[in-house]
Scaffold this motif. Structure first.
Motif, PDB file in Angstrom:
ATOM      1  N   SER A   1       3.229 -37.234  18.326  1.00 19.14           N
ATOM      2  CA  SER A   1       1.812 -36.381  18.955  1.00 19.14           C
ATOM      3  C   SER A   1       0.895 -36.212  17.875  1.00 19.14           C
ATOM      4  O   SER A   1       1.154 -36.820  16.536  1.00 19.14           O
ATOM      5  CB  SER A   1       2.410 -34.762  19.082  1.00 19.14           C
ATOM      6  OG  SER A   1       2.818 -34.332  17.818  1.00 19.14           O
ATOM      7  N   GLY A   2      -0.392 -35.675  18.033  1.00 19.62           N
ATOM      8  CA  GLY A   2      -1.424 -35.571  16.909  1.00 19.62           C
ATOM      9  C   GLY A   2      -0.970 -34.831  15.938  1.00 19.62           C
ATOM     10  O   GLY A   2      -1.187 -35.298  14.765  1.00 19.62           O
ATOM     11  N   GLY A   3      -0.336 -33.818  16.338  1.00 16.76           N
ATOM     12  CA  GLY A   3       0.304 -32.870  15.075  1.00 16.76           C
ATOM     13  C   GLY A   3       1.333 -33.562  14.214  1.00 16.76           C
ATOM     14  O   GLY A   3       1.368 -33.669  12.864  1.00 16.76           O
ATOM     15  N   SER A   4       2.294 -34.390  14.969  1.00 19.34           N
ATOM     16  CA  SER A   4       3.336 -35.207  13.898  1.00 19.34           C
ATOM     17  C   SER A   4       2.482 -36.283  13.199  1.00 19.34           C
ATOM     18  O   SER A   4       3.041 -36.495  12.109  1.00 19.34           O
ATOM     19  CB  SER A   4       4.387 -35.427  14.737  1.00 19.34           C
ATOM     20  OG  SER A   4       4.127 -36.883  15.666  1.00 19.34           O
TER      21      SER A   4
ATOM     22  N   GLY B   1      -4.023 -39.831  18.507  1.00 16.15           N
ATOM     23  CA  GLY B   1      -3.036 -39.258  19.320  1.00 16.15           C
ATOM     24  C   GLY B   1      -3.618 -39.527  20.749  1.00 16.15           C
ATOM     25  O   GLY B   1      -4.663 -40.380  20.983  1.00 16.15           O
ATOM     26  N   LYS B   2      -3.521 -38.529  21.612  1.00 13.51           N
ATOM     27  CA  LYS B   2      -4.082 -38.358  22.982  1.00 13.51           C
ATOM     28  C   LYS B   2      -4.718 -39.510  23.648  1.00 13.51           C
ATOM     29  O   LYS B   2      -3.975 -40.125  24.398  1.00 13.51           O
ATOM     30  CB  LYS B   2      -5.350 -37.366  22.567  1.00 13.51           C
ATOM     31  CG  LYS B   2      -4.901 -36.022  22.226  1.00 13.51           C
ATOM     32  CD  LYS B   2      -6.167 -35.066  22.117  1.00 13.51           C
ATOM     33  CE  LYS B   2      -5.913 -33.473  21.975  1.00 13.51           C
ATOM     34  NZ  LYS B   2      -5.388 -32.634  22.580  1.00 13.51           N
ATOM     35  N   GLY B   3      -5.684 -39.926  23.356  1.00 13.39           N
ATOM     36  CA  GLY B   3      -6.572 -40.906  23.997  1.00 13.39           C
ATOM     37  C   GLY B   3      -5.922 -42.453  23.918  1.00 13.39           C
ATOM     38  O   GLY B   3      -6.345 -43.546  24.501  1.00 13.39           O
TER      39      GLY B   3
ATOM     40  N   VAL C   1      -8.868 -38.753   8.082  1.00  9.36           N
ATOM     41  CA  VAL C   1      -9.838 -38.550   9.115  1.00  9.36           C
ATOM     42  C   VAL C   1      -8.880 -38.296  10.244  1.00  9.36           C
ATOM     43  O   VAL C   1      -8.363 -39.116  10.815  1.00  9.36           O
ATOM     44  CB  VAL C   1     -11.023 -39.486   9.192  1.00  9.36           C
ATOM     45  CG1 VAL C   1     -11.668 -39.313  10.330  1.00  9.36           C
ATOM     46  CG2 VAL C   1     -11.713 -39.734   8.000  1.00  9.36           C
ATOM     47  N   ASP C   2      -9.019 -37.093  10.985  1.00 11.32           N
ATOM     48  CA  ASP C   2      -8.081 -36.820  12.116  1.00 11.32           C
ATOM     49  C   ASP C   2      -8.948 -37.322  13.335  1.00 11.32           C
ATOM     50  O   ASP C   2     -10.047 -36.511  13.711  1.00 11.32           O
ATOM     51  CB  ASP C   2      -7.750 -35.524  12.306  1.00 11.32           C
ATOM     52  CG  ASP C   2      -6.932 -34.920  13.378  1.00 11.32           C
ATOM     53  OD1 ASP C   2      -7.215 -35.744  14.404  1.00 11.32           O
ATOM     54  OD2 ASP C   2      -6.449 -33.800  13.263  1.00 11.32           O
ATOM     55  N   GLU C   3      -8.614 -38.296  14.064  1.00 16.55           N
ATOM     56  CA  GLU C   3      -9.446 -38.910  15.192  1.00 16.55           C
ATOM     57  C   GLU C   3      -8.750 -38.708  16.448  1.00 16.55           C
ATOM     58  O   GLU C   3      -8.863 -39.515  17.450  1.00 16.55           O
ATOM     59  CB  GLU C   3      -9.833 -40.232  14.993  1.00 16.55           C
ATOM     60  CG  GLU C   3     -10.566 -40.611  14.212  1.00 16.55           C
ATOM     61  CD  GLU C   3     -12.100 -40.739  14.330  1.00 16.55           C
ATOM     62  OE1 GLU C   3     -12.576 -40.635  15.631  1.00 16.55           O
ATOM     63  OE2 GLU C   3     -12.877 -41.267  13.429  1.00 16.55           O
TER      64      GLU C   3
HETATM   65  C1  LIG Z   1      -8.099 -32.946  16.033  1.00 10.64           C
HETATM   66  C2  LIG Z   1      -6.625 -32.604  16.671  1.00 10.64           C
HETATM   67  N1  LIG Z   1      -5.694 -32.812  15.778  1.00 10.64           N
HETATM   68  C3  LIG Z   1      -4.158 -32.747  16.251  1.00 10.64           C
HETATM   69  C4  LIG Z   1      -4.003 -32.408  17.346  1.00 10.64           C
HETATM   70  C5  LIG Z   1      -2.705 -31.673  17.931  1.00 10.64           C
HETATM   71  O1  LIG Z   1      -2.202 -32.782  18.641  1.00 10.64           O
HETATM   72  P1  LIG Z   1      -0.956 -32.641  19.454  1.00 10.64           P
HETATM   73  O2  LIG Z   1      -1.137 -31.470  20.434  1.00 10.64           O
HETATM   74  O3  LIG Z   1      -0.883 -33.891  20.103  1.00 10.64           O
HETATM   75  O4  LIG Z   1       0.136 -32.490  18.471  1.00 10.64           O
HETATM   76  C6  LIG Z   1      -5.027 -31.973  18.059  1.00 10.64           C
HETATM   77  C7  LIG Z   1      -4.889 -31.263  19.617  1.00 10.64           C
HETATM   78  O5  LIG Z   1      -5.908 -30.827  20.203  1.00 10.64           O
HETATM   79  C8  LIG Z   1      -6.491 -31.913  17.838  1.00 10.64           C
HETATM   80  O6  LIG Z   1      -7.442 -31.784  18.649  1.00 10.64           O
END
Ligand SMILES: Cc1ncc(COP(=O)(O)O)c(C=O)c1O
Length: 430
Positions: free
Chosen positions: A102-105, A266-268, A237-239
């Motif tokens: 996930s983005g957070g991980s 992550g996400k997209g 950089v968090d993309e």
């Molecule tokens: C910029 C950014 N980083 C990290 C995250 C966290 O992603 P995840 O919910 O998949 O852990 C998000 C979630 O919206 C985000 O917008």
């Protein structure tokens, strides 16, 4: 919440989610139970870059699943290796890719790598993680400490001296955007106060979407790159939201022609079709860790899943083949021009955005708070056939990359109509 369900449903502000049950989706449209179709103007949760049911993605998933249904993180799969190469080359080359879920991980993995690297280089005191005061980087594990936006703060979370939040591009007192000169002064002062010798890394989102669609002045990422070079801070950089075409380039940092030390995604990455995330790490960092024999010891059972990697490869192929980065850049002008119709509305404080990332910031008006008006506009949009996201007095709009011009006009009209309706009603009621 009257819906009878065993599913724990709560939004990120801790509220019960409204009764919006989605039963199916096709393209950018979803069927809401008991209602008409509605357009996904925030791409679900900023994930659905290519809409629902894209036949090529469905096909890629099916083929991958029947060919190799899983692969242990202790092995390599053709799909995960091919994707790593593809990601590295999209980023400019010479990156090593570590997968996450996930983005957070992905952000947690990046943080761990940054700290271990300074430790490997004999500087274990460099362990403070900096991020910006309105940032969002996830809300579990260590990622919740990196997140700087108070609205997403997990209740009862203790402060940690190893995580500090510094000035974002938005002036917290006035709500305006700082100039580049002001930002330079503030960032220099923040770094001096903390002590560069104690700082491991700095996380930044090119556009702070969840934190209020904060768009920094041009040159901001270049400034951060310069400061990070000067003070030996790893720039991450968090993309997670901005990546994979949403800004009109593959990655939003590419608008500024910089090279981050790490990029999280992550996400997209799979257009939302499969949970997959990744950290791209500059090869010099990887080499430092290898040379000093500092292993990561980070294993996530489901990361690097071959089905997710195959879908990601197909999604990248479609974005490239269909010229969707350019299409997003072209849509930017269409969206900006469309929102002109409400630019002077008394309920709006600001409209800002670029690419496929837009924010409408409301103001208090005639006895109603900005947050209340934004929530009301979001409800009206939904009834006008368009799902948007409201929080903190700001509506976020973030449509799929392959939105058609008709859908784009419909989305803009739904918003213009909803804002105009409420502005008229409030003005008459005063
Ligand atoms: C910029 C950014 N980083 C990290 C995250 C966290 O992603 P995840 O919910 O998949 O852990 C998000 C979630 O919206 C985000 O917008």
């Amino acid at each position: 919440m009257s819906t009878n369900t065993s599913q724990w449903v709560e939004d990120f502000e801790g509220q019960d989610v409204p009764e919006l049950i989605i039963s199916s989706g096709q393209g950018g449209w979803v069927k809401i139970e008991g209602r008409d179709l509605a357009y996904e103007a925030v791409s679900g949760h900023s994930c659905l870059n290519l809409g629902h049911g894209h036949p090529e993605l469905v096909d890629a998933a099916q083929t991958a699943m029947s060919g190799l249904s899983y692969c242990s993180p202790e092995h390599l799969s053709t799909a995960s290796m091919t994707l790593a190469d593809r990601l590295s080359s999209l980023l400019g080359g010479n990156y090593m890719v570590k997968y996450a879920l996930s983005g957070g991980s992905a952000n947690e993995v990046a943080l761990g790598i940054a700290r271990r690297r300074w430790s490997a280089l004999g500087r274990p005191e460099k362990k403070i993680c900096l991020s910006l005061d309105r940032s969002y980087h996830g809300n579990l594990g260590q990622a919740q400490f990196v997140t700087g936006f108070e609205a997403f703060r997990v209740e009862g979370r203790p402060d940690s001296p190893d995580f500090m939040h510094i000035t974002s591009a938005r002036n917290a007192e006035t709500g305006d955007t700082f100039s580049l000169d002001e930002l330079r002064q503030r960032l220099e002062a923040d770094i001096a106060a903390i002590g560069a010798e104690r700082i491991a890394c700095l996380f930044v989102e090119p556009v702070n979407f969840a934190g209020g669609v904060i768009i920094p002045p041009r040159g901001y990422l270049k400034l951060l790159r310069e400061l990070c070079d000067r003070y030996e801070i790893t720039l991450i950089v968090d993309e997670v939201i901005t990546g994979f075409g949403r800004s009109g380039t593959w990655f939003a940092f590419q608008h500024e022609d910089i090279r981050p030390d790490m990029v999280t995604m992550g996400k997209g990455i799979t257009a939302g079709y499969f949970p997959l995330a990744a950290v791209a790490v500059d090869r010099t960092i990887y080499n430092d860790l290898r040379q000093h024999q500092v292993p990561l010891k980070m294993v996530i059972t489901m990361a690097s899943h071959p089905v997710g990697c195959s879908i990601a490869l197909k999604a990248i192929e479609i974005v490239e083949r269909d010229g969707l980065c350019d299409q997003v850049a072209a849509n930017e002008n269409r969206i900006r021009a469309g929102f002109e119709a409400i630019a002077q509305s008394p309920v709006l404080r600001d409209i800002r955005g670029f690419g496929h990332m837009w924010g409408l910031e409301f103001c208090d008006f005639n006895g109603r708070t900005a947050a209340d008006i934004a929530a009301d506009v979001a409800r009206r949009c939904e009834h006008n056939g368009c799902i948007v996201a409201a929080a903190d007095g700001i509506i976020r709009v973030n449509p799929p990359l392959n939105i058609s011009t008709e859908e784009c006009d419909m989305m803009i009209q739904a918003m213009v109509r909803s804002v105009s309706e409420i502005a008229d009603e409030l003005a008459i009621g005063s």
